[in-house]
Design a protein around this motif. Structure first.
Motif, PDB file in Angstrom:
ATOM      1  N   SER A  25     -10.351 -37.800 -12.672  1.00 47.05           N
ATOM      2  CA  SER A  25     -11.013 -36.568 -12.252  1.00 47.05           C
ATOM      3  C   SER A  25     -10.765 -35.484 -13.289  1.00 47.05           C
ATOM      4  O   SER A  25      -9.709 -35.453 -13.932  1.00 47.05           O
ATOM      5  N   ALA A  26     -11.742 -34.609 -13.430  1.00 41.70           N
ATOM      6  CA  ALA A  26     -11.580 -33.484 -14.352  1.00 41.70           C
ATOM      7  C   ALA A  26     -10.545 -32.528 -13.787  1.00 41.70           C
ATOM      8  O   ALA A  26     -10.445 -32.362 -12.564  1.00 41.70           O
ATOM      9  N   PRO A  27      -9.765 -31.898 -14.648  1.00 38.85           N
ATOM     10  CA  PRO A  27      -8.798 -30.922 -14.135  1.00 38.85           C
ATOM     11  C   PRO A  27      -9.540 -29.762 -13.463  1.00 38.85           C
ATOM     12  O   PRO A  27     -10.615 -29.374 -13.883  1.00 38.85           O
ATOM     13  N   ARG A  28      -8.944 -29.257 -12.382  1.00 40.77           N
ATOM     14  CA  ARG A  28      -9.631 -28.236 -11.592  1.00 40.77           C
ATOM     15  C   ARG A  28      -8.751 -27.002 -11.456  1.00 40.77           C
ATOM     16  O   ARG A  28      -7.531 -27.084 -11.525  1.00 40.77           O
ATOM     17  N   GLN A  29      -9.423 -25.866 -11.243  1.00 38.87           N
ATOM     18  CA  GLN A  29      -8.725 -24.608 -11.025  1.00 38.87           C
ATOM     19  C   GLN A  29      -9.161 -24.054  -9.669  1.00 38.87           C
ATOM     20  O   GLN A  29     -10.346 -23.893  -9.410  1.00 38.87           O
ATOM     21  N   MET A  30      -8.193 -23.767  -8.794  1.00 38.68           N
ATOM     22  CA  MET A  30      -8.486 -23.190  -7.481  1.00 38.68           C
ATOM     23  C   MET A  30      -8.540 -21.667  -7.626  1.00 38.68           C
ATOM     24  O   MET A  30      -7.713 -21.066  -8.294  1.00 38.68           O
ATOM     25  N   VAL A  31      -9.548 -21.059  -6.977  1.00 39.11           N
ATOM     26  CA  VAL A  31      -9.714 -19.606  -7.008  1.00 39.11           C
ATOM     27  C   VAL A  31      -9.845 -19.131  -5.567  1.00 39.11           C
ATOM     28  O   VAL A  31     -10.557 -19.741  -4.772  1.00 39.11           O
ATOM     29  N   GLN A  32      -9.161 -18.048  -5.229  1.00 41.54           N
ATOM     30  CA  GLN A  32      -9.238 -17.511  -3.878  1.00 41.54           C
ATOM     31  C   GLN A  32     -10.183 -16.315  -3.844  1.00 41.54           C
ATOM     32  O   GLN A  32     -10.113 -15.425  -4.688  1.00 41.54           O
ATOM     33  N   TYR A  33     -11.063 -16.326  -2.831  1.00 39.04           N
ATOM     34  CA  TYR A  33     -11.999 -15.221  -2.590  1.00 39.04           C
ATOM     35  C   TYR A  33     -11.704 -14.658  -1.204  1.00 39.04           C
ATOM     36  O   TYR A  33     -11.408 -15.400  -0.271  1.00 39.04           O
ATOM     37  N   PHE A  34     -11.819 -13.328  -1.068  1.00 37.68           N
ATOM     38  CA  PHE A  34     -11.485 -12.639   0.174  1.00 37.68           C
ATOM     39  C   PHE A  34     -12.699 -11.857   0.664  1.00 37.68           C
ATOM     40  O   PHE A  34     -13.296 -11.099  -0.094  1.00 37.68           O
ATOM     41  N   CYS A  35     -13.061 -12.044   1.957  1.00 34.98           N
ATOM     42  CA  CYS A  35     -14.202 -11.316   2.513  1.00 34.98           C
ATOM     43  C   CYS A  35     -13.713 -10.130   3.342  1.00 34.98           C
ATOM     44  O   CYS A  35     -12.516  -9.991   3.602  1.00 34.98           O
ATOM     45  N   ALA A  36     -14.631  -9.273   3.774  1.00 33.88           N
ATOM     46  CA  ALA A  36     -14.290  -8.061   4.518  1.00 33.88           C
ATOM     47  C   ALA A  36     -13.713  -8.361   5.899  1.00 33.88           C
ATOM     48  O   ALA A  36     -13.031  -7.522   6.484  1.00 33.88           O
ATOM     49  N   ARG A  37     -13.951  -9.529   6.437  1.00 32.83           N
ATOM     50  CA  ARG A  37     -13.411  -9.892   7.756  1.00 32.83           C
ATOM     51  C   ARG A  37     -12.045 -10.567   7.666  1.00 32.83           C
ATOM     52  O   ARG A  37     -11.514 -11.023   8.670  1.00 32.83           O
TER      53      ARG A  37
END
Length: 122
Positions: A25-37
């Motif tokens: 598998s290709a190396p992956r980067q996790m990214v966190q996104y935050f919503c208004a709720r």
């Protein structure tokens, strides 16, 4: 020519092939996104060639509520405000004052009365 199945070597309920058959598998980067709720979404992005960082979008749609989610947990993006449907009358009221509307109505009623009088006289 012998008959056979297009999925030869597989059986019902067989799981996915391992990394030996698929490759690494290709190396992956996790990214966190935050919503208004307050929801947190963590999609992963494949790293580029030679480990270079992927191009990460600034906003991501929250899968739980549909609001836009951003990278800053303390300042998530505001939800898009949908304007309610405007009627024709609402647009007319934006263009004309109450007095102009009354004058136009009186003029139209005068024209209508004159037509009716002309028809009644004939």
């Amino acid at each position: 020519m012998a008959g056979g199945s297009a999925i030869r070597g597989s059986r019902v309920g067989a799981g996915p092939l391992g990394e030996d058959e698929r490759g690494e598998s290709a190396p992956r980067q996790m990214v966190q996104y935050f919503c208004a709720r307050g929801h947190v979404t963590s999609p992963s992005f494949a790293m580029g060639d030679e480990g270079e960082a992927p191009e990460i979008p600034l906003e991501w749609d929250c899968p739980k509520c549909g609001f836009p989610a951003g990278l800053d947990a303390d300042n998530p993006p505001e939800p898009i405000r949908n304007e309610p449907f405007k009627t024709h009358l609402a647009y007319v009221k934006e263009r004309r004052s109450e007095e102009e509307g009354e004058a136009l109505l009186a003029e139209a009623l005068d024209v209508l009365r004159q037509r009716r009088m002309a028809i009644a006289d004939s």
